[in-house]
Write an enzyme that holds these catalytic residues in place. Structure first.
Site, mmCIF file in Angstrom:
data_model
loop_
_atom_site.group_PDB
_atom_site.id
_atom_site.type_symbol
_atom_site.label_atom_id
_atom_site.label_comp_id
_atom_site.label_asym_id
_atom_site.label_seq_id
_atom_site.Cartn_x
_atom_site.Cartn_y
_atom_site.Cartn_z
ATOM 1 N N LYS A 92 0.666 -1.031 -0.065
ATOM 2 C CA LYS A 92 -0.010 0.236 0.228
ATOM 3 C C LYS A 92 0.687 1.046 -0.091
ATOM 4 O O LYS A 92 0.638 2.276 -0.786
ATOM 5 C CB LYS A 92 -0.831 0.116 1.039
ATOM 6 C CG LYS A 92 -1.930 -1.060 1.354
ATOM 7 C CD LYS A 92 -2.781 -0.776 2.459
ATOM 8 C CE LYS A 92 -2.214 -0.761 3.968
ATOM 9 N NZ LYS A 92 -1.570 -1.990 4.418
ATOM 10 N N ARG B 124 -9.128 1.875 8.996
ATOM 11 C CA ARG B 124 -8.645 0.522 9.370
ATOM 12 C C ARG B 124 -9.743 -0.196 10.334
ATOM 13 O O ARG B 124 -9.679 -1.501 10.674
ATOM 14 C CB ARG B 124 -7.546 0.768 10.125
ATOM 15 C CG ARG B 124 -6.155 0.159 9.499
ATOM 16 C CD ARG B 124 -5.157 0.309 10.608
ATOM 17 N NE ARG B 124 -3.939 -0.337 10.210
ATOM 18 C CZ ARG B 124 -2.840 0.074 9.649
ATOM 19 N NH1 ARG B 124 -2.951 1.384 9.010
ATOM 20 N NH2 ARG B 124 -1.970 -0.624 9.658
ATOM 21 N N ARG C 9 11.696 -6.301 4.850
ATOM 22 C CA ARG C 9 11.455 -4.680 4.646
ATOM 23 C C ARG C 9 12.287 -4.132 5.505
ATOM 24 O O ARG C 9 12.595 -4.307 6.659
ATOM 25 C CB ARG C 9 9.914 -4.709 4.812
ATOM 26 C CG ARG C 9 9.607 -3.073 5.032
ATOM 27 C CD ARG C 9 8.055 -2.760 4.902
ATOM 28 N NE ARG C 9 7.582 -2.966 6.092
ATOM 29 C CZ ARG C 9 6.213 -2.495 6.087
ATOM 30 N NH1 ARG C 9 5.388 -2.248 5.135
ATOM 31 N NH2 ARG C 9 5.563 -2.761 7.241
ATOM 32 N N ARG D 31 11.670 -1.935 10.668
ATOM 33 C CA ARG D 31 10.522 -1.104 11.518
ATOM 34 C C ARG D 31 10.335 -1.762 12.863
ATOM 35 O O ARG D 31 10.466 -3.140 12.739
ATOM 36 C CB ARG D 31 9.051 -1.345 10.711
ATOM 37 C CG ARG D 31 8.849 0.081 10.080
ATOM 38 C CD ARG D 31 7.962 0.191 9.305
ATOM 39 N NE ARG D 31 6.387 -0.443 9.908
ATOM 40 C CZ ARG D 31 5.289 -0.175 9.560
ATOM 41 N NH1 ARG D 31 5.038 0.349 8.040
ATOM 42 N NH2 ARG D 31 4.263 -0.391 10.197
ATOM 43 N N ARG E 282 -0.342 -8.281 13.860
ATOM 44 C CA ARG E 282 -0.736 -7.296 13.023
ATOM 45 C C ARG E 282 -1.858 -7.763 11.779
ATOM 46 O O ARG E 282 -2.798 -7.376 11.433
ATOM 47 C CB ARG E 282 0.344 -6.417 12.254
ATOM 48 C CG ARG E 282 0.988 -5.439 13.201
ATOM 49 C CD ARG E 282 2.275 -4.758 12.958
ATOM 50 N NE ARG E 282 2.316 -4.182 11.521
ATOM 51 C CZ ARG E 282 3.380 -4.198 10.660
ATOM 52 N NH1 ARG E 282 4.096 -4.781 10.859
ATOM 53 N NH2 ARG E 282 3.032 -3.412 9.489
HETATM 54 P P1 AMP Z 1 1.296 1.134 9.026
HETATM 55 O O1 AMP Z 1 2.340 2.117 8.888
HETATM 56 O O2 AMP Z 1 0.072 1.551 8.305
HETATM 57 O O3 AMP Z 1 1.428 -0.335 9.019
HETATM 58 O O4 AMP Z 1 0.697 1.682 10.700
HETATM 59 C C1 AMP Z 1 1.542 1.245 11.725
HETATM 60 C C2 AMP Z 1 0.854 1.232 13.092
HETATM 61 O O5 AMP Z 1 0.201 2.617 13.278
HETATM 62 C C3 AMP Z 1 -0.574 0.351 13.053
HETATM 63 O O6 AMP Z 1 0.093 -0.998 13.520
HETATM 64 C C4 AMP Z 1 -1.271 0.998 14.026
HETATM 65 O O7 AMP Z 1 -0.835 0.635 15.335
HETATM 66 C C5 AMP Z 1 -1.141 2.328 13.594
HETATM 67 N N1 AMP Z 1 -2.056 2.846 12.948
HETATM 68 C C6 AMP Z 1 -1.739 3.372 11.747
HETATM 69 N N2 AMP Z 1 -2.957 3.681 11.089
HETATM 70 C C7 AMP Z 1 -3.889 3.372 11.740
HETATM 71 C C8 AMP Z 1 -5.488 3.551 11.832
HETATM 72 N N3 AMP Z 1 -6.082 4.042 10.811
HETATM 73 N N4 AMP Z 1 -6.045 3.277 12.931
HETATM 74 C C9 AMP Z 1 -5.489 2.800 14.039
HETATM 75 N N5 AMP Z 1 -4.045 2.466 14.161
HETATM 76 C C10 AMP Z 1 -3.396 2.820 13.104
#
Ligand code: AMP
Length: 226
Positions: free
Chosen positions: A21, A96, A133, A161, A172
Site C-alpha cells: 500500500k 482501518r 522490509r 521497522r 498485526r
Molecule cells: P502502518 O504503517 O499503516 O502499518 O501503521 C503502523 C501502526 O500505526 C499500526 O500497526 C497501528 O498501530 C497504527 N495505525 C496506523 N494507522 C492506523 C489507523 N487508521 N487506525 C489505528 N491505528 C493505526
C-alpha cells in the site's frame, strides 16, 4: 500510459500489512500530483519527534494493535482540511475499522466519491516481504531494492521497522483480519471499488492500479450514484 485526471480524485488504499500500500500510494500520489496521507507515517513521525500523540501511540504501535478510532478520525479530519487535498488525496492506512470508514464518508460530504483499491497478496508472501522490509530511519520511506544501507531520498540509515518482528507481524495480521477486513464488505458494493492482484512485481502493480483508479474515477464522474 498515465491518463490526466480532471476532477478531484480521492483514493483509499486497502490491504494487509506488506501488501505494498505505502509504495503504491507513494507512486500514484507522485504521478498524479496528489498528497499521500499515511496514518502510519504520521504516527511514526509523532513517535520520533516525541509529541504527546507519539507518546500516547507508541506502546499500541509496538504491540501491533490499533490506535483508538477517535484519535485517528481526528488526525485525518484535520489533515483533510488542508488546501492541498482539494484536488484529491491518496489515503494509506486509513480507514482501518468500520467506524473509521463510516467517519470518512461523513468527512467526505460533498467532496466527491472515494475510489477504493484493495490490494490482495497471499499470507506467506506477506510474511516474507515484511521480514525483508527496511525503511529509512530518518525520513521513514520504504527502502527500494536498489538501496542497500542508505536511503536514496535523504541519505539516512536503513533500519527495520520496530513492528516488523515476526511476533508483532503475526499480531498485526490478526488485527487486520479481525478489524480491517470487514471494511472490504463495507466498500465492495460501490461502483468505485476495485481489487488488485498485488502478488507481482511492483511496476506491474503500479500499472494495474493506475488503470483501475482512472477507470473507477471515470465511473464516478459519469454520474453514477454512490
Ligand atoms: P502502518 O504503517 O499503516 O502499518 O501503521 C503502523 C501502526 O500505526 C499500526 O500497526 C497501528 O498501530 C497504527 N495505525 C496506523 N494507522 C492506523 C489507523 N487508521 N487506525 C489505528 N491505528 C493505526
Amino acid at each position: 500510459m498515465t491518463q490526466p485526471i480532471a476532477a478531484a480524485l480521492n483514493v483509499v488504499m486497502l490491504g494487509p500489512p506488506g501488501a505494498g500500500k505505502g509504495t503504491q500510494a507513494e507512486r500514484f500520489a507522485r504521478t498524479h500530483g496528489l498528497p499521500k496521507i499515511s496514518t502510519g507515517d504520521i504516527l511514526r513521525e509523532a513517535v520520533t519527534t516525541d509529541t504527546e500523540l507519539g507518546r500516547a501511540a507508541r506502546a499500541t504501535m509496538d504491540r501491533g494493535t490499533l490506535v483508538g478510532d477517535d484519535v485517528m478520525i481526528g488526525i485525518v479530519g484535520e489533515r483533510l482540511e488542508r488546501p492541498d487535498t482539494h484536488r484529491g488525496f491518496v489515503l494509506d492506512g486509513f480507514p482501518r475499522t468500520v467506524e473509521q470508514a463510516t467517519a470518512l464518508d461523513r468527512l467526505m460530504g460533498g467532496r466527491g466519491a472515494l475510489v477504493v483499491v484493495d490490494i490482495i497478496v497471499p499470507e506467506d508472501v506477506l510474511l516474507r516481504r515484511l521480514a525483508a522490509r527496511r525503511i529509512c530511519g530518518s525520513c521513514g520511506v520504504n527502502a527500494l531494492v536498489e538501496w542497500t544501507t542508505t536511503c536514496g531520498n535523504c541519505g539516512g540509515e536503513l533500519v527495520t521497522r520496530t513492528d516488523d518482528g515476526l511476533d508483532i507481524v503475526r499480531e498485526r495480521l490478526k488485527v487486520y483480519h479481525r478489524q480491517t477486513k470487514p471494511i472490504v464488505d463495507f466498500y465492495s458494493g460501490r461502483p468505485t471499488f476495485r481489487t488488485i492482484d498485488g502478488n507481482q512485481p511492483p511496476d506491474q502493480v503500479t500499472a494495474l492500479m493506475d488503470k483501475a483508479i482512472c477507470q473507477a474515477s471515470a465511473v464516478s464522474r459519469n454520474g453514477v450514484r454512490l
